[in-house]
Design an enzyme around this catalytic site. Structure first.
Site, PDB file in Angstrom:
ATOM      1  N   ASP A   8       0.854  -1.190   0.000  1.00  0.00           N
ATOM      2  CA  ASP A   8       0.000   0.000   0.000  1.00  0.00           C
ATOM      3  C   ASP A   8       0.888   1.237   0.000  1.00  0.00           C
ATOM      4  O   ASP A   8       1.788   1.364   0.842  1.00  0.00           O
ATOM      5  CB  ASP A   8      -0.904   0.009   1.231  1.00  0.00           C
ATOM      6  CG  ASP A   8      -1.991  -1.058   1.157  1.00  0.00           C
ATOM      7  OD1 ASP A   8      -1.977  -1.861   0.205  1.00  0.00           O
ATOM      8  OD2 ASP A   8      -2.848  -1.091   2.062  1.00  0.00           O
ATOM      9  N   ASP A 130     -15.466  -3.199  -1.916  1.00  0.00           N
ATOM     10  CA  ASP A 130     -15.134  -3.040  -0.507  1.00  0.00           C
ATOM     11  C   ASP A 130     -16.433  -2.835   0.259  1.00  0.00           C
ATOM     12  O   ASP A 130     -17.223  -1.952  -0.087  1.00  0.00           O
ATOM     13  CB  ASP A 130     -14.208  -1.844  -0.301  1.00  0.00           C
ATOM     14  CG  ASP A 130     -12.972  -1.913  -1.193  1.00  0.00           C
ATOM     15  OD1 ASP A 130     -12.472  -3.030  -1.407  1.00  0.00           O
ATOM     16  OD2 ASP A 130     -12.518  -0.859  -1.681  1.00  0.00           O
TER      17      ASP A 130
END
Length: 244
Positions: A8, A130
């Protein structure tokens, strides 16, 4: 089962967030390319990259430089999610050498466009779904829609046969080291024939085995690798991906 170690990116650094909260950030490295090499040396056959700045509309310049460095540093397929919302962005990122892109917010907000892009780039675009309490979250998880995750998955499949995968993340589990939401993953897997990538909460080798037993095609693992809760070679062996 495919294993995708996660990198990330925020401000060009390798970080992890807890439940997508930008105020709960842990920096794990200043050199994402070195981190990518670390995972590949440990046996990773693919990498999952996330542009956290682009995901919420911030300037992605630092992260794009990091992505280029990663692509130069390793010779394994890399997929990238975060801020993929336009034809131009898709063309630019694929031209950089990324194998696959993950489209999140735009897949919910502009499903016709997403389906057209999937058809234009068969097998190169995945839907990033998500979920917060079963509802789709968007814009770097800052907003929660009224659309159930499973409804979105079914709708996208009806629109295109060329969706590469669904990356399904339970936000409550992400970065919390509490195990994956197996029930939610199984429900999503049963809802559509799009290959499913489990994301969020994988913490122990038992979690990995549970995903294998549930016949999950793939899993993304982040924080547990960085904090040493999981050993990547052992994970790859359990997943059936270890090098002979």
């Amino acid at each position: 089962m495919e294993i995708w170690p996660a990198i990330d990116l925020r401000h060009g650094r390798c970080v992890r967030l807890q439940q997508g909260d930008y105020d709960r950030e842990t920096v794990f490295g200043e050199d994402p390319a070195a981190m990518a090499r670390r995972w590949v040396v440990a046996g990773a056959r693919r990498l999952h990259l996330v542009d956290l700045d682009a995901a919420r509309g911030d300037d992605p310049a630092e992260n794009l430089a990091a992505v280029r460095a990663i692509l130069q540093a390793v010779d394994v397929p890399c997929q990238l999610g975060g801020g993929v919302r336009s034809d131009e962005t898709i063309d630019e990122l694929l031209a950089m050498g990324l194998s696959r892109l993950v489209v999140g917010s735009a897949a919910l907000k502009r499903p016709e466009w997403f389906a057209a892009m999937c058809d234009a780039h068969p097998g190169r675009l995945a839907a990033g779904i998500d979920a917060r309490e079963g509802m789709v979250a968007t814009d770097g998880w800052l907003e929660t829609s009224t659309t159930p995750a499973i409804t979105l998955a079914r709708d996208l499949r009806q629109r295109s046969e060329n969706i590469a995968a669904i990356i399904y993340t339970d936000i409550a589990k992400d970065g919390m080291l509490q195990g994956p939401n197996l029930a939610g993953l199984k429900e999503m897997a049963a809802a559509t024939d799009i290959p499913l990538v489990a994301s969020g909460g994988v913490t122990t080798i038992d979690d990995v085995q549970a995903l294998v037993d549930a016949q999950m095609p793939a899993a993304i693992i982040g924080r547990a690798l960085y904090e040493g809760h999981l050993d990547l070679p052992e994970v790859l062996e359990v997943a059936g991906e270890s090098v002979d």
